[in-house]
Design a protein around this motif. Sequence first.
Motif, mmCIF file in Angstrom:
data_model
loop_
_atom_site.group_PDB
_atom_site.id
_atom_site.type_symbol
_atom_site.label_atom_id
_atom_site.label_comp_id
_atom_site.label_asym_id
_atom_site.label_seq_id
_atom_site.Cartn_x
_atom_site.Cartn_y
_atom_site.Cartn_z
ATOM 1 N N ILE A 127 0.668 -1.079 -0.009
ATOM 2 C CA ILE A 127 0.026 0.035 0.148
ATOM 3 C C ILE A 127 0.824 1.249 -0.176
ATOM 4 C CG2 ILE A 127 -1.559 1.211 1.535
ATOM 5 C CD1 ILE A 127 -2.894 -1.386 2.032
ATOM 6 N N LYS A 128 1.795 1.329 0.853
ATOM 7 C CA LYS A 128 3.000 2.326 0.953
ATOM 8 C C LYS A 128 3.649 2.778 -0.274
ATOM 9 C CE LYS A 128 6.937 3.633 3.706
ATOM 10 N NZ LYS A 128 7.728 3.398 4.645
ATOM 11 N N HIS A 129 4.133 1.677 -0.914
ATOM 12 C CA HIS A 129 5.074 1.831 -2.137
ATOM 13 C C HIS A 129 4.234 1.672 -3.674
ATOM 14 C CE1 HIS A 129 8.302 2.038 0.250
ATOM 15 N NE2 HIS A 129 7.974 0.717 1.134
ATOM 16 N N ARG A 184 1.676 5.298 -4.497
ATOM 17 C CA ARG A 184 2.115 6.495 -4.724
ATOM 18 C C ARG A 184 1.397 7.275 -5.633
ATOM 19 N NH1 ARG A 184 7.693 4.986 -2.935
ATOM 20 N NH2 ARG A 184 7.595 5.596 -0.767
ATOM 21 N N GLU A 185 1.102 6.757 -6.728
ATOM 22 C CA GLU A 185 0.617 7.087 -7.863
ATOM 23 C C GLU A 185 -0.929 6.917 -7.814
ATOM 24 O OE1 GLU A 185 3.387 6.117 -10.857
ATOM 25 O OE2 GLU A 185 4.748 7.269 -9.475
ATOM 26 N N HIS A 186 -1.451 5.801 -7.728
ATOM 27 C CA HIS A 186 -2.705 5.336 -7.943
ATOM 28 C C HIS A 186 -3.286 4.374 -6.703
ATOM 29 C CE1 HIS A 186 -0.331 2.438 -10.203
ATOM 30 N NE2 HIS A 186 -1.127 1.553 -9.502
ATOM 31 N N LEU A 187 -4.678 4.230 -6.773
ATOM 32 C CA LEU A 187 -4.976 3.399 -5.583
ATOM 33 C C LEU A 187 -4.482 1.974 -5.580
ATOM 34 C CD1 LEU A 187 -7.396 3.465 -3.497
ATOM 35 C CD2 LEU A 187 -8.665 2.032 -5.285
ATOM 36 N N PRO A 188 -3.886 1.749 -4.630
ATOM 37 C CA PRO A 188 -3.133 0.285 -4.444
ATOM 38 C C PRO A 188 -4.230 -0.766 -4.410
ATOM 39 C CG PRO A 188 -2.740 1.439 -2.485
ATOM 40 C CD PRO A 188 -3.605 2.357 -3.334
ATOM 41 N N ILE A 189 -3.985 -1.711 -5.074
ATOM 42 C CA ILE A 189 -4.719 -3.092 -5.058
ATOM 43 C C ILE A 189 -3.544 -4.117 -4.753
ATOM 44 C CG2 ILE A 189 -6.171 -4.782 -6.256
ATOM 45 C CD1 ILE A 189 -7.434 -2.184 -6.290
ATOM 46 N N VAL A 190 -4.028 -4.752 -3.623
ATOM 47 C CA VAL A 190 -2.931 -5.818 -3.120
ATOM 48 C C VAL A 190 -3.660 -7.117 -2.987
ATOM 49 C CG1 VAL A 190 -1.608 -6.617 -0.963
ATOM 50 C CG2 VAL A 190 -2.406 -4.178 -1.055
ATOM 51 N N GLU A 191 -3.246 -8.089 -3.526
ATOM 52 C CA GLU A 191 -3.817 -9.395 -3.803
ATOM 53 C C GLU A 191 -2.945 -10.467 -2.846
ATOM 54 O OE1 GLU A 191 -4.037 -10.345 -8.191
ATOM 55 O OE2 GLU A 191 -5.920 -8.911 -7.909
ATOM 56 N N VAL A 192 -3.705 -10.978 -2.110
ATOM 57 C CA VAL A 192 -2.990 -11.847 -0.908
ATOM 58 C C VAL A 192 -3.488 -13.338 -1.417
ATOM 59 C CG1 VAL A 192 -2.222 -12.364 1.537
ATOM 60 C CG2 VAL A 192 -2.592 -10.030 0.426
ATOM 61 N N VAL A 214 1.825 -12.282 -1.841
ATOM 62 C CA VAL A 214 1.346 -10.766 -1.968
ATOM 63 C C VAL A 214 2.042 -9.936 -3.399
ATOM 64 C CG1 VAL A 214 1.330 -8.588 -0.341
ATOM 65 C CG2 VAL A 214 1.679 -11.014 0.818
ATOM 66 N N ALA A 215 0.850 -9.569 -3.926
ATOM 67 C CA ALA A 215 1.290 -8.872 -5.288
ATOM 68 C C ALA A 215 0.405 -7.580 -5.150
ATOM 69 C CB ALA A 215 1.110 -9.683 -6.337
ATOM 70 N N ASP A 216 1.071 -6.553 -5.712
ATOM 71 C CA ASP A 216 0.235 -5.139 -5.751
ATOM 72 C C ASP A 216 0.365 -4.688 -7.459
ATOM 73 O OD1 ASP A 216 2.861 -3.561 -6.310
ATOM 74 O OD2 ASP A 216 3.276 -4.198 -4.163
ATOM 75 N N ASN A 217 -0.188 -3.548 -7.362
ATOM 76 C CA ASN A 217 -0.356 -3.034 -8.922
ATOM 77 C C ASN A 217 0.646 -1.885 -8.889
ATOM 78 O OD1 ASN A 217 -1.714 -1.655 -7.263
ATOM 79 N ND2 ASN A 217 -3.468 -1.159 -8.464
ATOM 80 N N LEU A 245 13.011 -1.230 8.087
ATOM 81 C CA LEU A 245 12.607 -2.001 9.106
ATOM 82 C C LEU A 245 11.687 -3.013 8.465
ATOM 83 C CD1 LEU A 245 12.729 -2.549 12.072
ATOM 84 C CD2 LEU A 245 10.873 -0.950 12.403
ATOM 85 N N GLY A 246 11.008 -2.824 7.573
ATOM 86 C CA GLY A 246 9.878 -3.846 6.784
ATOM 87 C C GLY A 246 10.793 -5.135 6.332
ATOM 88 N N MET A 247 11.721 -4.754 5.653
ATOM 89 C CA MET A 247 12.442 -6.035 5.179
ATOM 90 C C MET A 247 13.284 -6.926 6.319
ATOM 91 S SD MET A 247 11.909 -6.296 2.172
ATOM 92 C CE MET A 247 10.223 -5.681 1.801
ATOM 93 N N ARG A 248 13.659 -6.123 7.162
ATOM 94 C CA ARG A 248 14.257 -6.842 8.353
ATOM 95 C C ARG A 248 13.593 -7.685 9.081
ATOM 96 N NH1 ARG A 248 17.528 -2.493 11.546
ATOM 97 N NH2 ARG A 248 16.704 -0.908 10.080
ATOM 98 N N ILE A 249 12.171 -6.996 9.318
ATOM 99 C CA ILE A 249 11.250 -7.948 9.963
ATOM 100 C C ILE A 249 10.533 -9.048 9.084
ATOM 101 C CG2 ILE A 249 8.503 -7.881 10.538
ATOM 102 C CD1 ILE A 249 9.078 -5.193 11.545
ATOM 103 N N LEU A 250 10.581 -9.014 7.963
ATOM 104 C CA LEU A 250 10.369 -10.126 6.799
ATOM 105 C C LEU A 250 11.418 -10.977 6.685
ATOM 106 C CD1 LEU A 250 8.865 -10.928 4.414
ATOM 107 C CD2 LEU A 250 10.239 -9.727 3.036
ATOM 108 N N SER A 251 12.680 -10.591 6.920
ATOM 109 C CA SER A 251 13.948 -11.542 6.705
ATOM 110 C C SER A 251 13.723 -12.372 8.233
ATOM 111 C CB SER A 251 15.124 -10.940 6.520
ATOM 112 O OG SER A 251 16.079 -11.030 7.491
ATOM 113 N N VAL A 252 13.517 -11.616 9.404
ATOM 114 C CA VAL A 252 13.605 -12.488 10.621
ATOM 115 C C VAL A 252 12.498 -13.424 10.701
ATOM 116 C CG1 VAL A 252 13.090 -12.220 13.042
ATOM 117 C CG2 VAL A 252 14.679 -10.621 11.931
ATOM 118 N N TYR A 253 11.419 -13.139 10.282
ATOM 119 C CA TYR A 253 10.119 -13.997 10.333
ATOM 120 C C TYR A 253 10.038 -14.969 9.213
ATOM 121 C CZ TYR A 253 8.314 -11.468 14.249
ATOM 122 O OH TYR A 253 8.056 -10.866 15.454
ATOM 123 N N SER A 254 10.811 -14.781 8.077
ATOM 124 C CA SER A 254 10.601 -15.867 7.082
ATOM 125 C C SER A 254 11.674 -16.757 7.394
ATOM 126 C CB SER A 254 10.898 -15.402 5.633
ATOM 127 O OG SER A 254 12.061 -14.922 5.529
#
Length: 366
Positions: free
Chosen positions: A285-287, A290-298, A312-315, A331-340
């Motif tokens: 949603i954050k990245h 920026r330009e349009h309404l984010p759609i996230v498919e999980v 998790v894919a986005d547009n 921090l996001g990627m660090r959290i991702l790496s620890v939990y994965s």
Amino acid sequence: MNATSASDKEMLARGALDIMGSGLPGFALGVLGASPDCIKLIDLEGRVSFMSENGMCAMEIEDFGTVAGLRWTNLWPPEAKETLETALATAREGERTEFEAFCPTAKGKPRWWAVTVTPVHNPLGEVHLILASSRDVTETVNARRMLEEQAATLAREVAEKDTALARQKVLLAEIDHRVKNSFAAVIGLLNLQARNHTDPALREAVAQAASRIATLARVHDQLYRDPESDHLPLAAFASGLLADLDRALTGTVRAEILVPKELLLSVNAATALGQVMAELVGNAIKHAGREHLPIVEVTLATVGESRLLLSVADNGPGLPPGFDPAARHGLGMRILSVYSDQLDADLTCTNTPEGGAMFRLDFPVR
Ligand SMILES: Nc1ncnc2c1ncn2[C@@H]1O[C@H](COP(=O)(O)OP(=O)(O)OP(=O)(O)O)[C@@H](O)[C@H]1O
Ligand SMILES: [Mg+2]
């Protein structure tokens, strides 16, 4: 017992052996003597007039003379007396009684007896003797008592555990309540601080911290719906958390949960998965927005019997070429790496054919 012994003769003289109605005293005595039980003949005054040889053996009586003519009730401990007197009275009335009682042998060995007291009628139909038959049931009684003791101990332990469990339930509910309150307090405080900061970067950082704690609170909320279990139903947990994230964020999170309803995941794995989903959805949603309404498919799906795939894919604009999550300092990627790592997941970061970012975690069900 030998049919010609002195006491037999005495019995014969008193006519006691007519009880068999056979007119064959030797045969009658033989039958009584052959019984494995302790057979006694008791006169109407309650005195012992005959005891079978096996009975003397069982009672460890060496000489019948030591008990002959004694009141039967006096051979028993005082606590059995009332039962015996009642049984004798009942027999005199022509009825039979059965009971279980304790009586040590003549040499003091503790023994339990199953006793039957039966009236014996003469040819005129009158009760003229009482036949008491005692079977040694010590082993059965001891085994039963041991079982009863074990059952009582077990029942006591179960009751204690139930109490402990009830106490633990109350405690868990209390802890859960406090954790929720603490989360709410910290989130409120951070949001207040974020509003007070004049520096936009600082404001954003504090707001991010508040949102991460909100995620933790959501994961906690989903996890502690059933505090007694160390596993939880994955499909309900994942769809609950994603619906929650969707409501809190943009309302554009599309979740597809292709997991059997009954599939369970450990609380540890679910916590890790919850944090990963929250970071990836937050990033999309954050990245992407920026330009349009984010759609996230999980998508969360089972792969074979024992693995899961989270995608998790986005547009949005997608990841830059050569993107390496481990090299990123967010921090996001660090959290991702620890939990994965905790999930023991194979992580891939690519772009979708449409160009949006796509993160995939392939991990074992635990
Ligand atoms: N869905 C996405 N689309 C495009 N780029 C992304 C996406 N997710 C991550 N990135 C890129 O990876 C970088 C690292 O992400 P990371 O989550 O670690 O940091 P961040 O989101 O920038 O900051 P934060 O620490 O608040 O999470 C991002 O700055 C962004 O460049
Ligand atoms: Mg991020």
